[in-house]
Design a protein around this motif. Structure first.
Motif, PDB file in Angstrom:
ATOM      1  N   ILE A 209       0.863  -1.177   0.000  1.00 11.41           N
ATOM      2  CA  ILE A 209       0.000   0.000   0.000  1.00 11.41           C
ATOM      3  C   ILE A 209       0.902   1.229   0.000  1.00 11.41           C
ATOM      4  O   ILE A 209       1.663   1.450   0.937  1.00 11.41           O
ATOM      5  CB  ILE A 209      -0.921   0.038   1.239  1.00 11.41           C
ATOM      6  CG1 ILE A 209      -1.681  -1.279   1.385  1.00 11.41           C
ATOM      7  CG2 ILE A 209      -1.857   1.227   1.165  1.00 11.41           C
ATOM      8  CD1 ILE A 209      -2.588  -1.614   0.236  1.00 11.41           C
ATOM      9  N   LYS A 210       0.836   2.011  -1.058  1.00 12.98           N
ATOM     10  CA  LYS A 210       1.581   3.261  -1.127  1.00 12.98           C
ATOM     11  C   LYS A 210       0.579   4.393  -1.244  1.00 12.98           C
ATOM     12  O   LYS A 210      -0.239   4.427  -2.167  1.00 12.98           O
ATOM     13  CB  LYS A 210       2.524   3.289  -2.328  1.00 12.98           C
ATOM     14  CG  LYS A 210       3.386   4.549  -2.375  1.00 12.98           C
ATOM     15  CD  LYS A 210       4.383   4.507  -3.524  1.00 12.98           C
ATOM     16  CE  LYS A 210       5.244   5.777  -3.515  1.00 12.98           C
ATOM     17  NZ  LYS A 210       6.241   5.779  -4.617  1.00 12.98           N
ATOM     18  N   THR A 211       0.636   5.328  -0.305  1.00 14.94           N
ATOM     19  CA  THR A 211      -0.397   6.355  -0.242  1.00 14.94           C
ATOM     20  C   THR A 211       0.132   7.579   0.498  1.00 14.94           C
ATOM     21  O   THR A 211       0.997   7.447   1.366  1.00 14.94           O
ATOM     22  CB  THR A 211      -1.654   5.800   0.470  1.00 14.94           C
ATOM     23  OG1 THR A 211      -2.696   6.761   0.467  1.00 14.94           O
ATOM     24  CG2 THR A 211      -1.334   5.364   1.885  1.00 14.94           C
ATOM     25  N   PRO A 212      -0.346   8.760   0.184  1.00 14.64           N
ATOM     26  CA  PRO A 212       0.097   9.949   0.913  1.00 14.64           C
ATOM     27  C   PRO A 212      -0.563  10.035   2.281  1.00 14.64           C
ATOM     28  O   PRO A 212      -1.734   9.687   2.447  1.00 14.64           O
ATOM     29  CB  PRO A 212      -0.343  11.106   0.010  1.00 14.64           C
ATOM     30  CG  PRO A 212      -1.500  10.569  -0.740  1.00 14.64           C
ATOM     31  CD  PRO A 212      -1.234   9.101  -0.938  1.00 14.64           C
ATOM     32  N   LEU A 213       0.196  10.483   3.249  1.00 19.67           N
ATOM     33  CA  LEU A 213      -0.329  10.605   4.609  1.00 19.67           C
ATOM     34  C   LEU A 213      -1.064  11.917   4.826  1.00 19.67           C
ATOM     35  O   LEU A 213      -1.770  12.068   5.819  1.00 19.67           O
ATOM     36  CB  LEU A 213       0.808  10.462   5.618  1.00 19.67           C
ATOM     37  CG  LEU A 213       1.441   9.067   5.650  1.00 19.67           C
ATOM     38  CD1 LEU A 213       2.643   9.056   6.563  1.00 19.67           C
ATOM     39  CD2 LEU A 213       0.426   8.018   6.075  1.00 19.67           C
ATOM     40  N   ASP A 214      -0.903  12.873   3.907  1.00 23.37           N
ATOM     41  CA  ASP A 214      -1.574  14.160   4.094  1.00 23.37           C
ATOM     42  C   ASP A 214      -2.879  14.216   3.302  1.00 23.37           C
ATOM     43  O   ASP A 214      -3.311  15.270   2.874  1.00 23.37           O
ATOM     44  CB  ASP A 214      -0.662  15.321   3.699  1.00 23.37           C
ATOM     45  CG  ASP A 214      -0.056  15.180   2.310  1.00 23.37           C
ATOM     46  OD1 ASP A 214       0.008  14.044   1.812  1.00 23.37           O
ATOM     47  OD2 ASP A 214       0.375  16.195   1.739  1.00 23.37           O
ATOM     48  N   LEU A 215      -3.536  13.063   3.140  1.00 23.58           N
ATOM     49  CA  LEU A 215      -4.791  13.087   2.414  1.00 23.58           C
ATOM     50  C   LEU A 215      -5.931  13.553   3.308  1.00 23.58           C
ATOM     51  O   LEU A 215      -5.865  13.508   4.533  1.00 23.58           O
ATOM     52  CB  LEU A 215      -5.098  11.733   1.773  1.00 23.58           C
ATOM     53  CG  LEU A 215      -5.611  10.580   2.633  1.00 23.58           C
ATOM     54  CD1 LEU A 215      -7.121  10.656   2.796  1.00 23.58           C
ATOM     55  CD2 LEU A 215      -5.239   9.258   2.008  1.00 23.58           C
TER      56      LEU A 215
END
Length: 262
Positions: A209-215
């Motif tokens: 899972i690769k995803t931005p933390l500031d979403l």
């Protein structure tokens, strides 16, 4: 806004803490049949001027030049530190006439139960998949992250059976058409409505899972030629004006996710 603090001794903060489609005027020498054949659409609508035809896509009227919906503002804090998605959905469902609050949606949303596992330096090794359900603890008593469109779609169908609309991966113009028709939309962006700049990855079974933390998730309530207008559950501000092009960039970076109803 989803924030990350890689301090092992402190709970991490991942949660949400931004033309009318018309056919040009035809010559009077052309028949209506000739005009209709030039409209690349599955349905059409005549105006009072017989020389102009307005295109309708999926039986939806041509998009207005601007729109502003009156949508009740609901704040996610203090109860749901990472609950921007369900709080935004509560605004949308209330606009649909469903008398519901964010806490009921918090209890109802699908959860991914996989616990967070960290390396000694605090890096995330394993966690859940927000495409399957909310990852972590939405209240903030423990680490929490996010949920994506499919569990939200299912939740809309729980409260409005058969009426969920998933506009994910549609052109943003299609999302604006839905707002033009009178429906607010939950959209995924970042906390400052700009491109994400804090990415993280972890394992989930055989997946990475690769995803931005500031979403972040907000409610799209209006637009005009240059701006979109958002109800933001984190800032607690209503009809926040954001540059349209800037917002579209952030929305696309978050995989163009959008949920509403019909």
């Amino acid at each position: 806004m989803k924030k990350l603090y890689l301090m092992v001794s402190i709970l991490p903060l991942f949660g949400c803490n931004n033309t009318d489609d018309t056919v040009s005027q035809q010559t009077k020498k052309q028949s209506y049949t000739e005009i209709y054949e030039q409209v690349p659409s599955t349905s059409i609508r005549k105006t009072e001027n017989p020389d102009i035809v307005l295109k309708e896509v999926n039986n939806q009227p041509a998009k207005k030049d601007s729109m502003m919906l009156e949508v009740v503002l609901i704040k996610q804090n203090p109860e749901l530190r990472y609950g921007c998605e369900v709080t935004s959905l509560a605004m949308v469902l209330n606009h649909a006439g469903v008398n519901i609050d964010k806490m009921e949606l918090y209890r109802s949303i699908q959860k991914d139960p996989d616990p967070i596992k960290r390396a000694a330096n605090g890096d995330i090794l394993n966690w859940g998949n927000p495409a399957d359900g909310f990852v972590g603890d939405m209240t903030g008593r423990q680490a929490g992250y996010a949920v994506f469109d499919k569990p939200m779609e299912a939740l809309v169908n729980q409260k409005l059976p058969g009426r969920a609309i998933n506009l994910t991966n549609q052109p943003f113009e299609r999302v604006l058409e839905h707002v033009s028709a009178g429906y607010p939309v939950v959209v995924w962006t970042t906390g400052d409505y700009r491109l994400p700049d804090r990415w993280e990855s972890w394992n989930h079974g055989q997946q990475v899972i690769k995803t931005p933390l500031d979403l972040h998730a907000v409610v799209l309530v209006g637009y005009d030629a240059n701006y979109v207008y958002l109800n933001d559950p984190l800032s607690g501000k209503k009809q926040v004006r954001v540059g349209k092009n800037q917002f579209i960039e952030s929305w696309k970076a978050l995989q163009s996710r959008a949920i509403s109803y019909k």
